[in-house]
Design an enzyme around this catalytic site. Structure first.
Site, PDB file in Angstrom:
ATOM      1  N   ARG A  35       0.803  -1.356  -0.226  1.00  0.00           N
ATOM      2  CA  ARG A  35       0.467   0.078  -0.041  1.00  0.00           C
ATOM      3  C   ARG A  35       0.772   0.988  -0.353  1.00  0.00           C
ATOM      4  O   ARG A  35       0.378   2.252  -0.748  1.00  0.00           O
ATOM      5  CB  ARG A  35      -0.877   0.148   1.398  1.00  0.00           C
ATOM      6  CG  ARG A  35      -2.463  -1.006   1.295  1.00  0.00           C
ATOM      7  CD  ARG A  35      -3.000  -0.755   2.301  1.00  0.00           C
ATOM      8  NE  ARG A  35      -2.579   0.322   3.135  1.00  0.00           N
ATOM      9  CZ  ARG A  35      -3.109  -0.025   4.567  1.00  0.00           C
ATOM     10  NH1 ARG A  35      -4.371  -0.753   4.737  1.00  0.00           N
ATOM     11  NH2 ARG A  35      -2.543   0.386   5.825  1.00  0.00           N
ATOM     12  N   HIS A  92       8.816 -22.831   7.788  1.00  0.00           N
ATOM     13  CA  HIS A  92      10.284 -23.023   7.056  1.00  0.00           C
ATOM     14  C   HIS A  92      11.124 -23.592   7.631  1.00  0.00           C
ATOM     15  O   HIS A  92      12.468 -23.899   7.272  1.00  0.00           O
ATOM     16  CB  HIS A  92      10.986 -21.442   7.535  1.00  0.00           C
ATOM     17  CG  HIS A  92      10.891 -21.095   8.986  1.00  0.00           C
ATOM     18  ND1 HIS A  92       9.821 -20.319   9.370  1.00  0.00           N
ATOM     19  CD2 HIS A  92      12.170 -21.413   9.546  1.00  0.00           C
ATOM     20  CE1 HIS A  92      10.465 -20.604  10.962  1.00  0.00           C
ATOM     21  NE2 HIS A  92      11.932 -20.762  11.158  1.00  0.00           N
ATOM     22  N   ASP A 113       1.699 -21.328  17.145  1.00  0.00           N
ATOM     23  CA  ASP A 113       2.905 -20.420  16.893  1.00  0.00           C
ATOM     24  C   ASP A 113       4.435 -21.446  16.644  1.00  0.00           C
ATOM     25  O   ASP A 113       4.679 -21.260  15.407  1.00  0.00           O
ATOM     26  CB  ASP A 113       3.400 -18.765  18.022  1.00  0.00           C
ATOM     27  CG  ASP A 113       5.134 -18.391  17.041  1.00  0.00           C
ATOM     28  OD1 ASP A 113       4.306 -18.271  15.750  1.00  0.00           O
ATOM     29  OD2 ASP A 113       5.872 -18.146  17.081  1.00  0.00           O
ATOM     30  N   GLU A 139      13.803 -21.141  22.540  1.00  0.00           N
ATOM     31  CA  GLU A 139      14.991 -19.919  21.926  1.00  0.00           C
ATOM     32  C   GLU A 139      14.960 -18.771  22.993  1.00  0.00           C
ATOM     33  O   GLU A 139      14.758 -19.136  23.746  1.00  0.00           O
ATOM     34  CB  GLU A 139      13.457 -18.643  21.276  1.00  0.00           C
ATOM     35  CG  GLU A 139      13.234 -19.797  19.943  1.00  0.00           C
ATOM     36  CD  GLU A 139      11.770 -19.007  18.395  1.00  0.00           C
ATOM     37  OE1 GLU A 139      12.483 -18.846  17.993  1.00  0.00           O
ATOM     38  OE2 GLU A 139      11.056 -19.109  19.426  1.00  0.00           O
ATOM     39  N   HIS A 156       6.058 -26.052  12.676  1.00  0.00           N
ATOM     40  CA  HIS A 156       7.326 -26.656  12.811  1.00  0.00           C
ATOM     41  C   HIS A 156       7.299 -27.916  13.767  1.00  0.00           C
ATOM     42  O   HIS A 156       8.536 -28.635  13.148  1.00  0.00           O
ATOM     43  CB  HIS A 156       8.459 -25.337  13.242  1.00  0.00           C
ATOM     44  CG  HIS A 156       8.333 -24.529  13.127  1.00  0.00           C
ATOM     45  ND1 HIS A 156       7.867 -24.235  12.197  1.00  0.00           N
ATOM     46  CD2 HIS A 156       8.046 -22.563  13.188  1.00  0.00           C
ATOM     47  CE1 HIS A 156       7.533 -22.593  10.993  1.00  0.00           C
ATOM     48  NE2 HIS A 156       7.828 -21.798  12.731  1.00  0.00           N
TER      49      HIS A 156
HETATM   50  C1  BG6 Z   1       8.343 -18.695  13.410  1.00  0.00           C
HETATM   51  C2  BG6 Z   1       7.494 -18.166  14.865  1.00  0.00           C
HETATM   52  O1  BG6 Z   1       7.078 -18.934  12.910  1.00  0.00           O
HETATM   53  O2  BG6 Z   1       9.433 -18.685  14.040  1.00  0.00           O
HETATM   54  C3  BG6 Z   1       8.303 -17.534  15.685  1.00  0.00           C
HETATM   55  O3  BG6 Z   1       6.503 -17.335  14.553  1.00  0.00           O
HETATM   56  C4  BG6 Z   1       9.690 -18.365  15.930  1.00  0.00           C
HETATM   57  O4  BG6 Z   1       7.457 -16.875  16.703  1.00  0.00           O
HETATM   58  C5  BG6 Z   1      10.956 -19.121  14.984  1.00  0.00           C
HETATM   59  O5  BG6 Z   1      11.013 -17.463  16.887  1.00  0.00           O
HETATM   60  C6  BG6 Z   1      11.281 -20.041  15.061  1.00  0.00           C
HETATM   61  O6  BG6 Z   1      11.829 -19.687  12.982  1.00  0.00           O
HETATM   62  P1  BG6 Z   1      13.640 -20.149  13.921  1.00  0.00           P
HETATM   63  O7  BG6 Z   1      14.279 -20.481  12.213  1.00  0.00           O
HETATM   64  O8  BG6 Z   1      14.524 -18.903  14.077  1.00  0.00           O
HETATM   65  O9  BG6 Z   1      14.288 -21.148  14.966  1.00  0.00           O
END
Ligand code: BG6
Length: 511
Positions: free
Chosen positions: A63, A198, A255, A236, A260
């Protein structure tokens, strides 16, 4: 799963992947963080690795009012700022002027509101041939953008392929994930949809399949006869940062777990697929999640621990508690940590618990899969000074350093029989020239060549939500309490008790 790692690991590689076919990458959310920190750096890395060729271009849609030059300038600044920054996902020593110049000249900008049909008409006039639409936008835009793309005729595969990449969070619970999948399947073909996670771009996660299925020694042991239990950890050190508004209604469970953590679980526990064909792999992964014993209100209370970080010390600094973070309610009960005890109720894994934990502001950043093997019989040692045997443990390190460690017992040199723990250690960095990758390179390349192995099919997504839905229901009904843990610790005490009850312990996070 395309092998681009060889191409990305430098000129000395023997096998380089072929360049992707020419296409336009349309990024919705062109000014967002994901685009700047991960997507554009990945495009740059792909160019350096000769995975992109002429005929490739990026159209960023957002935008914010600006032209191509301003867009190019902003991204050039961002790329320069990453060079030499060792902390980020993308940190090249220096920016290669040729490679960046090539990418820069192929960046275009389209101003537009995502809810406005005119945006898609304008886009349609600008593209022809193959196109990948990347939804790097908030989840509330997924439905509207997908609908407009389909209704505006942009998904018609007439002069080339048309594919969409959908980011997470894919739904907020089972019902919303199913509704989004239904909307997608009403509007386009499943083969056009790439639901991205990812974690599957991480080299060690991909290596899990190679480790399990290309080494004759592991697969015979990979079952309930030899494995006592499995621990999957994603710890983390970061807190919620500036994402309070997103995180408050989301929490660690939504999340991290159905996406993941369950990818790691599925890769660890799945049956060998019939081939590396995308559907063969995704079918086996779905089957693992479908085999997870459903939670009941009773087992949620017993087998799930939710935690929230309070103030504490990390890396020598005082850290605020979650409730003091921006955009977080002072009496928030959102979990920033979760541990679950899961049973994969199938023939291979009956009776083997999978303990899964993930949390923010923990003592260390570490993602790993720990396979605890059953102990050898003690009988032979009863007349020796050895008072107990320690089981073998295999640690698959996903990040930050990638590799595999196998802990075994060995005799301590000397006249009497004593055992010591030794490690057989493989580090990626010792064997391969591991470049500075974001992890998105493989995934973007796979979308461009049409390989969906590392992407989630609708049934994979639904199966993940199916497992966690009873936990969400219990939270909603107020049946679970959130336990406090100090920032910089290994999580709440109740998570230790979860394993101690079974006579087991988490592998220490150490520092
Ligand atoms: C994301 C989450 O999908 O993955 C985050 O929304 C998280 O909260 C992150 O920190 C962790 O990914 P990575 O690659 O840093 O381990």
């Amino acid at each position: 799963m395309a092998d681009v790692s060889a191409a990305l690991s430098g000129p000395e590689s023997l096998a380089a992947a072929d360049p992707a076919p020419p296409c336009t990458l349309v990024i919705f959310g062109a000014s967002g963080d994901l685009t700047k920190r991960l997507l554009i750096p990945s495009i740059y890395n792909m160019r350096q690795a000769r995975l992109l060729q002429d005929g490739f271009q990026v159209i960023g849609v957002d935008r914010v009012e600006r032209d191509d030059d301003a867009y190019r300038g902003a991204l050039t600044e961002a790329m320069k700022s990453f060079a030499g920054d060792k902390g980020g996902e993308f940190s090249p020593g220096t920016l290669d002027g040729d490679a960046w110049g090539w990418v820069r000249d192929r960046l275009f900008y389209q101003v537009g509101d995502l809810g406005d049909a005119g945006t898609y008409e304008a886009l349609n006039r600008r593209i022809n041939g193959s196109c990948v639409f990347y939804l790097a936008v908030g989840a509330r835009f997924f439905g509207p953008v997908l609908t407009r793309l389909a209704d505006g005729g942009l998904m018609k595969e007439e002069g080339g392929f048309r594919r969409v990449v959908v980011e997470k969070p894919f739904g907020h619970d089972l019902a919303s994930a199913k509704a989004l999948n239904q909307l997608i399947l009403d509007k386009m073909d499943e083969s056009q949809v790439y639901r991205i996670d990812h974690f599957l771009g991480k080299e060690t996660v991909q290596n899990l399949m190679a480790l399990r299925f290309s080494n004759g020694i592991f697969e015979p042991l990979w079952n309930r006869n030899y494995i006592d239990h499995v621990q999957i950890t994603a710890a983390e050190t970061v807190g919620v940062e500036k994402r309070g508004a997103f995180y408050e209604p989301t929490g660690a469970l939504r999340d991290m777990v159905p996406n993941h953590m369950f990818q790691l679980l599925a890769m660890t526990a799945m049956e060998p697929p019939n081939s590396f064909d995308a559907d063969a792999v995704r079918t086996e992964k779905a089957k693992v999640l479908q085999a997870v014993k459903p939670f009941t209100a009773e087992t949620v209370a017993r087998d799930v621990v939710r935690g929230q970080y309070g103030p504490g010390r990390l890396g020598g600094k005082e850290m605020p508690g979650y409730r003091e973070e921006p955009d977080v309610a002072a009496d928030s009960t959102t979990e920033t940590y979760i541990a679950l005890r899961l049973m994969v109720d199938n023939f291979r894994w009956a009776g083997v618990p999978f303990y899964v934990r993930t949390g923010k502001r923990m003592t260390v950043r570490r993602t790993e899969i720990v396979v605890h093997f059953k102990q050898a019989p003690y009988a032979l040692f009863r007349d020796t000074p050895v008072d107990k045997l320690t089981p073998n443990i295999m640690v698959i390190h996903v990040q930050p350093s990638e590799g595999i460690t196998l802990n075994i017992s060995a005799k301590v040199p000397g006249p009497t029989l004593h055992l010591g723990r030794v490690a057989m250690d493989f580090r990626y960095a010792d064997y391969f020239n591991t470049p500075s990758n974001t992890g998105y390179e493989t995934l973007l390349y796979d979308v461009m060549i049409g390989d969906a192995t590392l992407f989630q099919r609708a049934d994979n997504v639904n199966a993940g939500w199916q497992v966690v839905q009873p936990v969400l229901d219990a939270v909603e009904a107020g049946h679970t309490q959130v336990q406090s843990y100090a920032a910089g610790s290994a999580g709440p005490a109740a998570a230790d008790a979860l394993l101690e009850r079974d006579g087991r312990h988490w592998l220490g996070l150490g520092t």
